[in-house]
Write a protein that holds these residues in place. Structure first.
Motif, PDB file in Angstrom:
ATOM      1  N   ASN A 137      19.520   0.237  15.137  1.00 36.90           N
ATOM      2  CA  ASN A 137      19.973   0.008  13.763  1.00 36.90           C
ATOM      3  C   ASN A 137      20.459  -1.435  13.633  1.00 36.90           C
ATOM      4  OD1 ASN A 137      22.198   1.772  15.331  1.00 36.90           O
ATOM      5  ND2 ASN A 137      23.212   0.127  14.185  1.00 36.90           N
ATOM      6  N   ASP A 138      20.541  -1.874  12.391  1.00 38.15           N
ATOM      7  CA  ASP A 138      21.099  -3.197  12.065  1.00 38.15           C
ATOM      8  C   ASP A 138      20.408  -4.355  12.789  1.00 38.15           C
ATOM      9  OD1 ASP A 138      23.523  -2.627  10.225  1.00 38.15           O
ATOM     10  OD2 ASP A 138      23.664  -1.125  11.819  1.00 38.15           O
ATOM     11  N   ILE A 139      19.110  -4.214  13.004  1.00 33.96           N
ATOM     12  CA  ILE A 139      18.333  -5.321  13.572  1.00 33.96           C
ATOM     13  C   ILE A 139      18.155  -6.423  12.525  1.00 33.96           C
ATOM     14  CG2 ILE A 139      16.028  -5.942  14.444  1.00 33.96           C
ATOM     15  CD1 ILE A 139      17.835  -4.530  16.519  1.00 33.96           C
ATOM     16  N   GLY A 165      18.597   2.672  10.110  1.00 27.54           N
ATOM     17  CA  GLY A 165      19.041   1.889   8.969  1.00 27.54           C
ATOM     18  C   GLY A 165      19.263   0.415   9.229  1.00 27.54           C
ATOM     19  N   ASP A 166      18.956  -0.386   8.206  1.00 26.50           N
ATOM     20  CA  ASP A 166      19.113  -1.841   8.235  1.00 26.50           C
ATOM     21  C   ASP A 166      18.285  -2.482   9.350  1.00 26.50           C
ATOM     22  OD1 ASP A 166      20.812  -1.393   6.163  1.00 26.50           O
ATOM     23  OD2 ASP A 166      22.548  -2.399   7.039  1.00 26.50           O
ATOM     24  N   MET A 167      17.108  -1.952   9.576  1.00 28.28           N
ATOM     25  CA  MET A 167      16.184  -2.614  10.498  1.00 28.28           C
ATOM     26  C   MET A 167      15.643  -3.879   9.845  1.00 28.28           C
ATOM     27  SD  MET A 167      16.257  -0.878  13.234  1.00 28.28           S
ATOM     28  CE  MET A 167      14.826  -1.399  14.192  1.00 28.28           C
ATOM     29  N   GLY A 200      18.785   2.434   5.708  1.00 29.70           N
ATOM     30  CA  GLY A 200      20.144   1.934   5.563  1.00 29.70           C
ATOM     31  C   GLY A 200      20.281   1.343   4.180  1.00 29.70           C
ATOM     32  N   ASN A 201      21.411   0.731   3.889  1.00 28.59           N
ATOM     33  CA  ASN A 201      21.581   0.140   2.568  1.00 28.59           C
ATOM     34  C   ASN A 201      20.680  -1.080   2.372  1.00 28.59           C
ATOM     35  OD1 ASN A 201      23.567  -0.683   4.588  1.00 28.59           O
ATOM     36  ND2 ASN A 201      24.220  -2.188   3.086  1.00 28.59           N
ATOM     37  N   HIS A 202      20.313  -1.776   3.453  1.00 28.63           N
ATOM     38  CA  HIS A 202      19.481  -2.969   3.272  1.00 28.63           C
ATOM     39  C   HIS A 202      18.023  -2.632   2.972  1.00 28.63           C
ATOM     40  CE1 HIS A 202      21.974  -6.578   4.120  1.00 28.63           C
ATOM     41  NE2 HIS A 202      22.811  -5.636   4.512  1.00 28.63           N
ATOM     42  N   GLU A 203      17.541  -1.475   3.367  1.00 25.51           N
ATOM     43  CA  GLU A 203      16.166  -1.094   3.016  1.00 25.51           C
ATOM     44  C   GLU A 203      16.041  -0.752   1.529  1.00 25.51           C
ATOM     45  OE1 GLU A 203      17.382   0.250   5.981  1.00 25.51           O
ATOM     46  OE2 GLU A 203      16.057  -0.756   7.414  1.00 25.51           O
ATOM     47  N   LEU A 286      22.974   9.108  10.183  1.00 27.61           N
ATOM     48  CA  LEU A 286      23.402   8.629   8.863  1.00 27.61           C
ATOM     49  C   LEU A 286      23.893   7.198   9.047  1.00 27.61           C
ATOM     50  CD1 LEU A 286      24.116   9.030   5.866  1.00 27.61           C
ATOM     51  CD2 LEU A 286      26.186  10.239   6.578  1.00 27.61           C
ATOM     52  N   HIS A 287      23.240   6.257   8.402  1.00 22.25           N
ATOM     53  CA  HIS A 287      23.505   4.836   8.661  1.00 22.25           C
ATOM     54  C   HIS A 287      24.983   4.465   8.492  1.00 22.25           C
ATOM     55  CE1 HIS A 287      22.911   0.538   8.836  1.00 22.25           C
ATOM     56  NE2 HIS A 287      23.492   0.413   7.649  1.00 22.25           N
ATOM     57  N   VAL A 288      25.586   4.920   7.405  1.00 17.76           N
ATOM     58  CA  VAL A 288      27.012   4.645   7.173  1.00 17.76           C
ATOM     59  C   VAL A 288      27.813   5.875   7.602  1.00 17.76           C
ATOM     60  CG1 VAL A 288      28.792   4.256   5.427  1.00 17.76           C
ATOM     61  CG2 VAL A 288      26.603   3.045   5.278  1.00 17.76           C
ATOM     62  N   GLY A 320      25.647   3.374  12.098  1.00 20.68           N
ATOM     63  CA  GLY A 320      25.629   1.937  12.355  1.00 20.68           C
ATOM     64  C   GLY A 320      26.433   1.241  11.274  1.00 20.68           C
ATOM     65  N   HIS A 321      25.833   0.199  10.680  1.00 23.72           N
ATOM     66  CA  HIS A 321      26.332  -0.466   9.476  1.00 23.72           C
ATOM     67  C   HIS A 321      27.479  -1.445   9.710  1.00 23.72           C
ATOM     68  CE1 HIS A 321      26.910  -1.063   5.201  1.00 23.72           C
ATOM     69  NE2 HIS A 321      28.160  -0.631   5.248  1.00 23.72           N
ATOM     70  N   THR A 322      28.425  -1.105  10.579  1.00 21.54           N
ATOM     71  CA  THR A 322      29.611  -1.958  10.734  1.00 21.54           C
ATOM     72  C   THR A 322      29.352  -3.156  11.649  1.00 21.54           C
ATOM     73  OG1 THR A 322      30.373  -0.662  12.617  1.00 21.54           O
ATOM     74  CG2 THR A 322      31.136   0.023  10.429  1.00 21.54           C
TER      75      THR A 322
END
Ligand SMILES: [Fe+2]
Length: 378
Positions: A137-139, A165-167, A200-203, A286-288, A320-322
């Motif tokens: 995550n978060d890549i 999420g947020d790849m 994630g939120n960035h997608e 769950l990403h967040v 992830g996310h943080t």
């Protein structure tokens, strides 16, 4: 637009240009009886996957169809394969045909066909007890870093890789999707080890965001879903955006509160199903992590999703996310442990003898941690 693509393909065919596979293939939506194979070509054309049961030699071809029509006007190909056997290894090969127009015959003809090399996959097992998977995550579109981070991973030994999420940082077009992550994923593992995709939120950001689900099809057509391996049930839950829908950053184009409420209604039905109730253990992506912050998405997930999860016997959540690692025990907000992966590490998870071992691994030894949780108690 489709007619234009089709016309261009005919013109190209007449000009003699060969068709090529531009990206993929990669495996999505793996289940005990099937999966979806995804790839793109530089020209549109009808596409199919040839599957061979390695043990029996039996071969079957599956086509990309919509309501009976074989799709011939797209460059993104998504072929759903079904009626497979659980826990069985199959060889496969993808094909896309280039079609042109025969003036002499007044009909469409195949000009040539492009095919992949032989590849293989194993369907999820209905009875497997020992399960292993990797979580990234978060890549944030750092494809080169992801390859370096995962250079020692034995992907062939994994049941799946979860993109939690947020790849991506954001998505302007298809090129950013493949440059930012997917070409590297295909090079590393995704042609033979399935991706479990979670937004994630960035997608959700950028003009191409609404096309992202097209590249990660699911059999129920939603971004959130459930699947089983053996008697373990996995929930893939979508967090949506992280700020209020009215935030200026979203230009009045966000409606994630009502989306999360819709997801919560689906979740309430899903956790009540016999398949979920009878599972030996229940794992959530769950990403967040709802209980790990006070921003709008945290508070809204606590309002909508968490009451359902807290009363349904979840054994562990991965988030992830943080951008920083944390391992949280069950508390008043979350009735189960939560492992939050940072942005420079992966989680290698191994389920064996009723326990799940979670290894957090980075490039530096100081980033490495190991935790173990008892998830099956009977
Ligand atoms: Fe995020």
């Amino acid at each position: 637009m489709k007619r234009l693509f089709f016309l261009l393909s005919v013109i190209s065919a007449l000009c003699g240009r060969n068709i090529t596979i531009s990206h993929g293939p990669y495996l999505c939506d793996m289940a005990t009886d099937g999966l979806t194979v995804v790839w793109t070509t530089d020209l549109p054309g009808p596409s199919w996957v040839e599957i061979e049961n390695i043990a029996t030699g039996e071969k079957t071809s599956y086509y990309e169809t919509i309501a009976g029509n074989i799709v011939a006007t797209e460059t993104l190909h998504r072929v759903h394969v079904n009626k497979l056997l659980s826990g069985t290894k199959y060889r496969y090969r993808i094909y896309t045909g280039k079609i042109g127009f025969s003036l002499a015959k007044r009909s469409l003809i195949y000009r040539d066909t492009v095919a992949s090399d032989d590849l293989s996959f194993t369907t999820f097992s209905e009875s497997k007890k020992d399960i292993s998977f990797l979580v990234l995550n978060d890549i944030h579109s750092r494809a080169g870093f992801m390859q370096k981070l995962c250079s020692q991973v034995n992907f062939g030994a994994l049941d799946f890789v979860c993109f939690n999420g947020d790849m991506w940082e954001w998505l302007l077009d298809e090129k950013m999707l493949f440059d930012g992550c997917m070409d590297a994923a295909v090079e590393m593992f995704a042609s033979e080890t399935p991706i479990v995709f979670n937004r994630g939120n960035h997608e959700t950001r950028g003009p191409f965001a609404t096309s992202v689900p097209d590249y990660f099809p699911t059999r129920n057509g939603t971004v959130y879903y459930r699947f089983n391996i053996g008697d373990i049930s996995f929930l893939v839950l979508d967090c949506g955006e992280d700020k209020e829908d009215s935030h200026p950053e979203y230009f009045n184009l966000a409606a994630f509160d009502s989306y999360r409420e819709e997801e919560a209604r689906w979740l309430a039905q899903t956790v009540a199903s016999p398949e979920f109730q009878n599972a030996a253990a229940r794992i959530v992506f769950l990403h967040v992590a709802p209980a790990a912050g006070t921003s709008h998405v945290n508070m809204h997930l606590q309002e909508t999703i968490m009451p359902i999860l807290n009363r349904t016997g979840i054994d562990i959540m991965f988030s992830g996310h943080t951008h920083s690692y944390a391992c949280k025990e069950a508390d008043a907000k979350a009735a189960f442990p939560t492992v939050i992966n940072g942005n420079n590490t992966y989680l290698l998870c191994t389920i064996k003898d009723g326990k799940i071992q979670v290894e957090i691994k980075g490039l530096a030894p100081s980033e490495n941690h190991t935790h173990e949780f008892q998830i099956i108690t009977n």
